[in-house]
Design an enzyme around this catalytic site. Sequence first.
Site, PDB file in Angstrom:
ATOM      1  N   GLN A 262       0.861  -1.139   0.000  1.00 25.82           N
ATOM      2  CA  GLN A 262       0.016   0.010   0.037  1.00 25.82           C
ATOM      3  C   GLN A 262       0.921   1.504   0.156  1.00 25.82           C
ATOM      4  OE1 GLN A 262      -2.498  -0.707   3.524  1.00 25.82           O
ATOM      5  NE2 GLN A 262      -3.468  -2.354   2.613  1.00 25.82           N
TER       6      GLN A 262
ATOM      7  N   TYR B 100      -8.887   6.438  20.604  1.00 25.07           N
ATOM      8  CA  TYR B 100      -9.911   5.804  19.643  1.00 25.07           C
ATOM      9  C   TYR B 100      -9.940   4.398  19.743  1.00 25.07           C
ATOM     10  CZ  TYR B 100     -10.714  10.714  18.538  1.00 25.07           C
ATOM     11  OH  TYR B 100     -11.164  12.217  18.799  1.00 25.07           O
TER      12      TYR B 100
ATOM     13  N   HIS C   8      -0.894   0.008   5.688  1.00 28.75           N
ATOM     14  CA  HIS C   8      -1.099   0.763   6.720  1.00 28.75           C
ATOM     15  C   HIS C   8      -0.508   1.943   6.628  1.00 28.75           C
ATOM     16  CE1 HIS C   8      -3.923  -2.485   8.608  1.00 28.75           C
ATOM     17  NE2 HIS C   8      -4.135  -2.332   7.193  1.00 28.75           N
TER      18      HIS C   8
END
Length: 470
Positions: free
Chosen positions: A182, A352, A248
């Site tokens: 990625q 989070y 990622h």
Amino acid sequence: MKNTFLFLCFAMALLSFVALPSNHNHKAAARPDPEETFQQFCSGCHGERAATFVDRKWVHGDSRSEIINSITNGWVNNGMPAFKDGLSEEQIAALADYIRENIEHQSEYQFTAAPVSNIFTSEGITVRLDTVVTGLLSPWGFAQLPDGNYLISDREGVLYRVDHQQRKTPITNTPTVLAMGQGGLMDIVLHPDYARNGWVYMSYSKFKVENGDTLTTTAIVRGKIKGNQFTQAQEIFEALPYTKTRHHFGSKLVFDKQGYLFFSVGERGRHDDFPQKTDNDNGKVHRIKDDGSIPPDNPFAAQAGPGRSIYSFGHRNPQGLALQPGTNTLWEHEHGPRGGDEINIIRKAANYGWPVITYGINYNGKPMSAITQQEGMEQPVMYWTPSIAPCGMTFITGNRYPQWKGNLFSGSLRFKYVNRSVINEQLVASEEKLFPNIGRVRNLAMGTDGYLYVAVEKPGMVFRVVPVQP
């Protein structure tokens, strides 16, 4: 490990039975709410919500009768106990229907037909997709220059200047990237005072070789474009530590109204404590000054080493950042595993939750975490199950799309559409799926000309969204 998993499944089931009130036929008292039944009997092994089933492979069938059979008789060798002695037939049937309803939810994302026209109708508005450029691999970043032309970064490692005749000119001397997995050349943003200072900011996958291993990270560079060259390059951020992974990277960029640069870094695909610890840069949203220096009021600015730029933490792979119009509120979306993609409002020093809490499941079909909530960890504004693989995010501003003004747009890589979220007091009031099967949507951006731009990949193209009369 397999025996341990089977033991835990049976233990949780037995504990559920122990808690049941006794009756003459050893059946549970009738419960009208299948969600409550699921929570008591199923969530220990399958996660808190039946929505996690939408992304799983069904070994023993997903029809109503097959699910009823699996619940009733179990699949002991696969760790699924029989519930025929613990639940009534009515409860099992209601549970199967509850699971089926969640499975059918996935069908609304399946677009089988390719677009036959570049004209699309939304709620109250008709628009046309005009082609801005073709011949790219994966157009990641987008910025419109003061002269109306565009800067578009291709993940393959090339930055292009694109004019209104669809001619693209490569900009040389950009950073060398590792365009694998990625990684590659990713987002791009202009300095808020670009017309005066000319600074262009880009994120990319930086790499180095140590002891025969190629290690990677997310880095940010700024420079100026002179002619067709990227000059005066200054690296202003490098995420630490490097890893061996190729995915990622996160890497979206946005300036806020105070001139701070916010950007995201993924947890690099590691399911350890990277995102929860603040002594590293991975799995975080960061904030720096335009020259790379650290704002003194950053939550961890006083610590030594990595992490001084951290603004929020506990993220998985954020690939959407957008500033809400009329405010200085930063919105973010990030990839969950299988399910549990999140939209969040980013708050200073907030956690989070990844990977402690999540609404997604692991890629092997088992729960990634047993819980979805924990004190001290933020809940998402909303989440998508199944996973839409969100990438690119923007708020609609200006007056070209009055029906969409203030709406939050997100791209879907997986289901190849644009998701429109209607925002009401920092909540998602409703959603609409736009441009079905347009392609893997990699980026969404508002141009300085007031138009919305949509980038898709493989083949890589960028479109301008133009309102037209119905």
